[in-house]
Design an enzyme around this catalytic site. Structure first.
Site, PDB file in Angstrom:
ATOM      1  N   ASP A   1      -2.936  -6.448  -2.578  1.00 35.25           N
ATOM      2  CA  ASP A   1      -1.880  -6.159  -0.722  1.00 35.25           C
ATOM      3  C   ASP A   1      -3.419  -6.288   0.376  1.00 35.25           C
ATOM      4  O   ASP A   1      -4.179  -5.847   0.656  1.00 35.25           O
ATOM      5  CB  ASP A   1      -2.195  -4.690  -0.725  1.00 35.25           C
ATOM      6  CG  ASP A   1      -1.285  -4.481   0.008  1.00 35.25           C
ATOM      7  OD1 ASP A   1      -1.047  -3.369   1.015  1.00 35.25           O
ATOM      8  OD2 ASP A   1      -0.770  -5.389   1.068  1.00 35.25           O
TER       9      ASP A   1
ATOM     10  N   LYS B   1      12.703  -5.149   2.846  1.00 43.91           N
ATOM     11  CA  LYS B   1      11.373  -4.587   1.829  1.00 43.91           C
ATOM     12  C   LYS B   1      12.670  -3.713   1.056  1.00 43.91           C
ATOM     13  O   LYS B   1      13.319  -3.272   1.862  1.00 43.91           O
ATOM     14  CB  LYS B   1      10.444  -3.722   2.110  1.00 43.91           C
ATOM     15  CG  LYS B   1       9.998  -3.892   1.834  1.00 43.91           C
ATOM     16  CD  LYS B   1       8.196  -2.653   2.436  1.00 43.91           C
ATOM     17  CE  LYS B   1       7.861  -1.886   2.055  1.00 43.91           C
ATOM     18  NZ  LYS B   1       6.087  -1.706   2.488  1.00 43.91           N
TER      19      LYS B   1
ATOM     20  N   LYS C   1       3.325 -12.354  -0.568  1.00 38.49           N
ATOM     21  CA  LYS C   1       2.178 -12.475  -0.105  1.00 38.49           C
ATOM     22  C   LYS C   1       1.102 -12.800  -0.186  1.00 38.49           C
ATOM     23  O   LYS C   1       1.368 -13.517  -2.157  1.00 38.49           O
ATOM     24  CB  LYS C   1       1.411 -10.255  -0.341  1.00 38.49           C
ATOM     25  CG  LYS C   1       1.950  -9.719   0.051  1.00 38.49           C
ATOM     26  CD  LYS C   1       1.024  -8.331  -0.016  1.00 38.49           C
ATOM     27  CE  LYS C   1       2.323  -7.448   1.075  1.00 38.49           C
ATOM     28  NZ  LYS C   1       2.100  -5.693   1.453  1.00 38.49           N
TER      29      LYS C   1
ATOM     30  N   TRP D   1      -2.745   3.594  -6.716  1.00 34.56           N
ATOM     31  CA  TRP D   1      -3.044   3.870  -5.557  1.00 34.56           C
ATOM     32  C   TRP D   1      -4.639   4.037  -5.296  1.00 34.56           C
ATOM     33  O   TRP D   1      -5.211   4.043  -4.516  1.00 34.56           O
ATOM     34  CB  TRP D   1      -1.990   4.875  -4.897  1.00 34.56           C
ATOM     35  CG  TRP D   1      -0.668   3.831  -4.537  1.00 34.56           C
ATOM     36  CD1 TRP D   1      -0.101   3.480  -4.481  1.00 34.56           C
ATOM     37  CD2 TRP D   1      -0.134   5.339  -4.080  1.00 34.56           C
ATOM     38  NE1 TRP D   1       0.930   3.274  -4.065  1.00 34.56           N
ATOM     39  CE2 TRP D   1       1.061   4.498  -3.570  1.00 34.56           C
ATOM     40  CE3 TRP D   1       0.611   6.584  -3.980  1.00 34.56           C
ATOM     41  CZ2 TRP D   1       2.985   5.370  -3.259  1.00 34.56           C
ATOM     42  CZ3 TRP D   1       1.727   7.257  -4.046  1.00 34.56           C
ATOM     43  CH2 TRP D   1       2.796   6.777  -3.372  1.00 34.56           C
TER      44      TRP D   1
ATOM     45  N   GLU E   1       7.576   1.170  -2.547  1.00 30.02           N
ATOM     46  CA  GLU E   1       7.053   1.970  -1.951  1.00 30.02           C
ATOM     47  C   GLU E   1       8.173   2.531  -0.938  1.00 30.02           C
ATOM     48  O   GLU E   1       7.863   3.142  -0.028  1.00 30.02           O
ATOM     49  CB  GLU E   1       6.093   1.024  -0.853  1.00 30.02           C
ATOM     50  CG  GLU E   1       4.362   0.307  -1.132  1.00 30.02           C
ATOM     51  CD  GLU E   1       3.706  -0.548  -0.205  1.00 30.02           C
ATOM     52  OE1 GLU E   1       2.646  -0.165  -0.593  1.00 30.02           O
ATOM     53  OE2 GLU E   1       4.313   0.135   0.674  1.00 30.02           O
TER      54      GLU E   1
ATOM     55  N   GLU F   1      -5.652  -5.080   7.811  1.00 28.08           N
ATOM     56  CA  GLU F   1      -5.692  -3.742   7.552  1.00 28.08           C
ATOM     57  C   GLU F   1      -6.793  -3.444   6.881  1.00 28.08           C
ATOM     58  O   GLU F   1      -6.771  -1.936   6.919  1.00 28.08           O
ATOM     59  CB  GLU F   1      -4.444  -3.806   6.495  1.00 28.08           C
ATOM     60  CG  GLU F   1      -3.776  -2.435   5.974  1.00 28.08           C
ATOM     61  CD  GLU F   1      -3.042  -2.809   5.302  1.00 28.08           C
ATOM     62  OE1 GLU F   1      -2.497  -2.886   5.477  1.00 28.08           O
ATOM     63  OE2 GLU F   1      -2.424  -1.523   4.600  1.00 28.08           O
TER      64      GLU F   1
END
Lengths: 725, 725
Positions: free
Chosen positions: A390, A308, A385, A567, A312, A418
């Site tokens: 997400d 990664k 992904k 966000w 982020e 999550e």
């Protein structure tokens, strides 16, 4: 009378369901419970002994699993038949590459073997020297292990031994778990206790649990494990931690599972062993080459690195003005002499360069990676992904799947929940995985599902599949009984992306509870409605990213104060008095254009956009007329109410299963469903309160008002939520 | 021939030891394994049925435990005998307060019952209506539960039913565990995984493990559990967490275990519900009174608060110019209407007020608390660590035990091995606990052991005992098999502080492995040498506090750079070219004067100080002549070498036990012993290298040099050690 009949039927089928001994879930779907009498007799005749080479750890693992499974199902372990002994009726014969002499249909078996590749297997009832045997044949050791598990699966599901004929091979060579496990044993987005890797006690104290982990994964055909969090620490590449990884690799190796590590881009710099982390700097490349050499000295079949970078806050090649391919290729060249690979994550999204810059998080991975298509070394795979935001309850497939024909891609699914209720909410993700795998990218203007893309149907770039694990040190591995099903479904789809998620659920339920329609049918029905239920009570009609800050548990569509605009939940739904939704058409971010033209056209028009993606692609007025004739607002509220009602229905279904499930697992599932019921109502109430506040609209007729005022929901705080987000 | 004889013997005794099924330790000492044939027959005749009132959860728990234990040992559960049924031979009769009619020795039983108090029990074989029965009698429900466990313990140890006659009561009313569990599920100084309390899922999802926790503790007579870390968070007193504690309390209550909470002094201030935390402020007292009322509404038998205040940065009454009694009494008055208690910790040590001020950490608790003797409310107990520093491998008993006759005291032992090798090193703490309990304070110039002090032998102030738990979510509860023994020993000594630690070890080994001398004798021998071994290879001759910074694992006697002088190992050993040790005589800190005069005199003179405490009380030259004639330096080195040799001997002893222990537990213990061996050598090498460097002395003749130079040991770092220290 009905009760009498039920009791008679129970008696006929076998009363092993009633008053079953408590189970704690440790055995997962490999319970190998005693068969009912009639089936036991048939199997006993077909499982008198095991004839296997005793020459490699993998074949020994296969024989041990057969022995364990048959001992459980029959009450008696079959004998080990020595190598040169005369074969007798009921022997299970394991044959690697070379078939035993005297095999009745050797030519047919050879033809099958020729088609199942290096990991596949052939299983069939046949005769050897005239006596009936079960043949498990493969071209390699690991195929024998997979074939043994496949045979045992059929037996557990109640298939008669004579009726089992299998020839199978995996569709993808890379089928891995990604553990987001930290070196201090916490697990990011983990809801099943701490990491199963006891880092402190490794490498010298080995938890037998690692072997059961290997067995469970081998039963699904999972062949790789990335041991540590993608938010990686430099220490994972220290000699001490390499030794710990090597100890784990030694346990996993016989089960066909290779070990991988997530690496932090800036490691050599942090260790003060280089002065930069510029991938084009020869000292940096040399450092990684030496580090790779060091790793392979103790882990000769080390799989490679997961990275990664520039995401982020993680460091990466862009910090030095380089691009993702520069970075990935440098690492790839360090690993290539050892046949290792680099899985480079495409989960990137940057804040806008200028405050006024229009920025769609969903568009950025494509913007950064599409231009790099074909520029990666052969041993680099780009890991994408399933969707462009997400791991939401529903996302359309990531546009990159149809846009990088010259790069092998790895699908990244999230098995841990999550954004879907942790280990509390029952949500069967097989439905979600299948939806994405069957999505037709229409790349090249032809049928081209995501599954076919992964398999290399475009320009021959064969990729792989990864699942962010939901595994921890909880006794039942995944925090709840039904979260085991998601690990199972992920593994089965990794092996064969064309499997049907309902069929997978039936397999899982039959092995996990009992191969009895009275259990399997209602359990599977409950599972198959669960994904749409959570979409409905959390984020219906294409809404996304409305979860609580940090922990991502519970509704928080009102949040608008985080450091980055992308966000904030409000960024994603943009609900105000006029409407709701994110415009990804040409009038908005134009992210639709990242899809193939045929797909883009479909998503560009609300009238042709499937309702489940409506607010993902469009910002619409509250009175927009839905296909069912209702306004968008009325439909939205109806979806929330439907989600809550679905959970109530799931609860009622589960209650009817009480006579058929051991008390311990029954009660645990029931307690979770009750909590899910309360929380589905909480989601529904909080979101309706908020959207009503934003829109200024009255509730549709007959709709129950939220139980509390909006402020009540806004005040909810969870300072100690698990998952370390 | 020897092997043949062994096999015959094994056959005679029962071959259940050989090839025993793997055990994971979950069942602790409550394994209830099938008895050998002869014993099974005898017990079957004496356990045909259970006659118990079915009227309270506690009695039901007792009956359930008897059923479980007997089913395990006999292979068949005894019947439940209805209340008015005619008694038959072999019934186990549970009698609470009222004895059944027709009892053969009713008067004798009544006399015994009159002496066993509210928690004790009487167990004997007798006759009722002429038929042989086993009577378990008590004055209360909990006595029946304790009596049942005591009877089962004897049976597990192979005692014939006819030979079991028990009358027992606990010596102390308060026998608690202190969990240093945080609300995020981490455990401070925990080496057995994360907290067993699944805070996130409480109160609605109840882990069945809580019941097994309750059973294990009830089997020892532990009757209280402080659920959370003394480094407490304000949130533990929020409604949400009180509800979670109440859910736990509901599970523990039938097993006689009350729930307590650690509270943070500044809670009302942090919650912004008061403007101060001055204990004399009426608003503060009112807040705590309301909070107590709130707690008792859902936990009617809530035990009370444990408080760490004005210690290591925790807030407290001294922040407002008040003293410990002011603080404790304010809380006590909030709890008194509900019969709750306050356990106020005396673990305080402050940095010197002025940099030049002579300060001995070991003296400060006494300095702060002795003047407060007799000033605490009746429902306050002062909780004192076993020694004046902090849970070292050896410390002399805390001087406060002989110095507060007018205050009830609670002994605080540490069961978790913060300074003794975590869950890796095998150290049996029963020896340590016993040593402290039998220490004669000579208070009042008469025999007055610490145990007698706790029991209120001085001015009638009956205290209690607390153990900092070593329990976590690890499958075997404590991280290692032998760490279970420390939980067991703590509980048994809490019940009866006069028990012999070797006898306790024999009990534990017999139940945990097998009641067979071939196992118990070597296991206990290994356990009984283990405490002195760790003292020798870590901190011999009274040395203390030499462990690594933060995590407290591994040797670090050189550390001298921490923020407070009294955190540095060098502060405690003061080794330089002239000598070593901490002078606590009148020439030094005079901490010896805190003991009774007779004890103080003994410790004031090196010649009369027991060698195991020498460097605790004295700073001596390296050539000081020890009782055995060797110099201090030579003796010190010899102790280190002896410690290493002892671990090797323990390892060798354990290897001989392979035929008698299941492979899983055998291998796990063996791996840990091997690690302990390596680490004992590491301790020995690092400390000798350092002390040699400090002293400038050559190694004594024949002593092996450390394997590495001092710098190698100084560089060792453990960034992810468990225990969150």
């Amino acid at each position: 009378m009905a009760a009498f009949v039920l009791n008679v039927v129970l008696g006929l089928v076998g009363t092993h369901l009633a008053h079953a001994a408590d189970e704690d879930g440790y055995d997962l779907w490999l319970r190998y419970r005693a068969l009912p009498a009639a089936q036991k007799t048939a199997l006993a005749a077909a499982a008198t002994g095991i004839a296997a080479p005793d020459d490699t750890p993998t074949v020994r693992a296969a024989a041990a699993e057969l022995k364990r499974g048959l001992a459980g199902m029959l009450g008696r372990a079959p004998d080990a038949i020595p190598a040169n002994a005369k074969v007798r009726a009921g022997t299970i014969v394991l044959a690697r590459a070379t078939l035993p002499a005297g095999l009745a249909d050797a030519d047919a078996v050879r033809r099958d073997l020729a088609s199942v590749g290096s990991e596949g297997y052939v299983v069939r009832r046949t005769r050897q020297d005239g006596v009936p045997v079960t043949l498990i044949a493969a071209n390699s050791d690991i195929g024998l292990l997979y074939g043994s598990f496949a045979w045992l699966r059929q037996l557990q599901l109640g298939t008669a031994p004579d009726g089992i004929a299998l020839a199978d091979k995996p569709a993808l060579p890379l089928r891995v778990l990604n553990h987001w496990d930290n070196l201090d044993r916490t697990v990011e987005r983990g809801y099943a206790g701490e990491s199963i890797w006891n880092w402190w006690e490794l490498p010298n104290i080995i938890d037998p649990r690692y072997t059961d982990y290997a067995r469970a994964n081998a039963s699904l055909g999972i062949n790789g494990s990335v041991l540590n969090n993608v938010n990686a620490k430099a220490e994972v590449l220290s000699p001490a931690f390499i030794a710990k990884a090597a100890a784990i690799a030694n346990v996993l190796r016989p089960y066909g599972i290779r070990v991988y590590l997530s690496v932090r881009w800036s490691t050599p710099l942090e260790l003060k062993e280089t002065k930069t982390a510029d991938p084009l700097d020869p000292a940096v490349a040399a450092w990684w080459a030496r580090k790779a050499d060091e790793i392979y000295r103790t882990i000769p079949d080390f799989g490679g690195f997961l990275v990664k970078a520039n995401s982020e806050g993680q460091p990466g090649p862009q910090d030095y003005g380089r691009n993702h391919a520069d970075g990935a290729n440098m690492l790839a060249r360090a690993l290539a002499p050892h046949k290792g690979i680099v899985m480079w994550r495409a989960f990137v999204y940057s804040p806008p360069a200028h405050p006024n810059q229009v920025s769609d998080r969903a568009a950025q991975a494509y913007d950064q990676f599409k231009p790099l298509d074909g520029k990666f070394d052969k041993n680099v795979l780009v890991q994408v992904k399933n969707g462009a935001i997400d791991f939401q309850p529903r996302e359309p497939a990531h546009p990159l799947f149809g846009a990088m024909p010259d790069t092998p891609l790895v699908m990244e699914f999230q098995v841990t929940k999550e954004y879907l209720g942790f280990a509390t909410h029952l949500v069967y993700l097989g439905s979600l995985f299948q939806e994405t795998l069957r999505f037709d990218t229409r790349a090249g203007n032809q049928p081209m599902t995501v599954a076919r893309v992964l398999e290399g149907a475009q320009d021959g770039r064969v990729g792989g599949i990864a699942g962010v694990a939901n595994i921890g040190s909880s006794r039942n591995w995944t925090g709840s009984t039904f979260d085991q099903a998601n690990w199972y479904a992920y593994g089965r789809l990794a092996w064969n992306p064309d499997l049907d998620s309902r069929a997978i659920a039936r397999e899982w339920a039959g092995q996990t509870f009992a191969p009895d329609a009275r259990v399997v049918d209602p359990v599977v029905a409950m599972m198959m409605r669960s994904r749409e239920a959570v979409v409905d009570y959390m984020t219906p009609l294409g809404l996304h990213h409305m979860m609580g800050t940090g922990h991502h548990y519970g509704p928080a569509p009102w949040v608008d104060d985080l450091a980055r605009a992308d966000w904030n939940p409000v960024y994603y739904h943009r609900a105000d008095k006029n409407g709701i939704g994110f415009d990804r058409t040409a009038k908005g971010s134009n992210a639709v254009a990242q899809y193939a033209p045929e797909v883009a056209r479909r998503f560009a028009d609300p009238a042709t956009t499937p309702p489940e993606f409506l607010l993902w692609f469009h910002h619409l007025p509250w009175d927009y007329r839905m296909p069912d004739g209702r306004t968008l607002w009325t439909d939205l509220v109806a979806h929330y109410d439907h989600g809550v009602a679905e959970v109530a229905a799931m609860q009622a279904e589960w209650q009817r299963l009480r006579p058929f499930v051991d008390a311990r697992r029954f009660d645990d599932v029931a307690q979770r469903l009750a909590q899910q019921q309360r929380e589905a109502a909480w989601w529904r109430d909080a979101c309706i309160a908020y959207f009503q506040h934003q829109s200024g609209l009255p509730l549709p007729a007959g709709v129950r008002a939220p139980a509390q005022p909006l402020d009540y929901y806004r005040k909810q705080a969870f300072p100690f939520a698990p998952g370390h987000g």
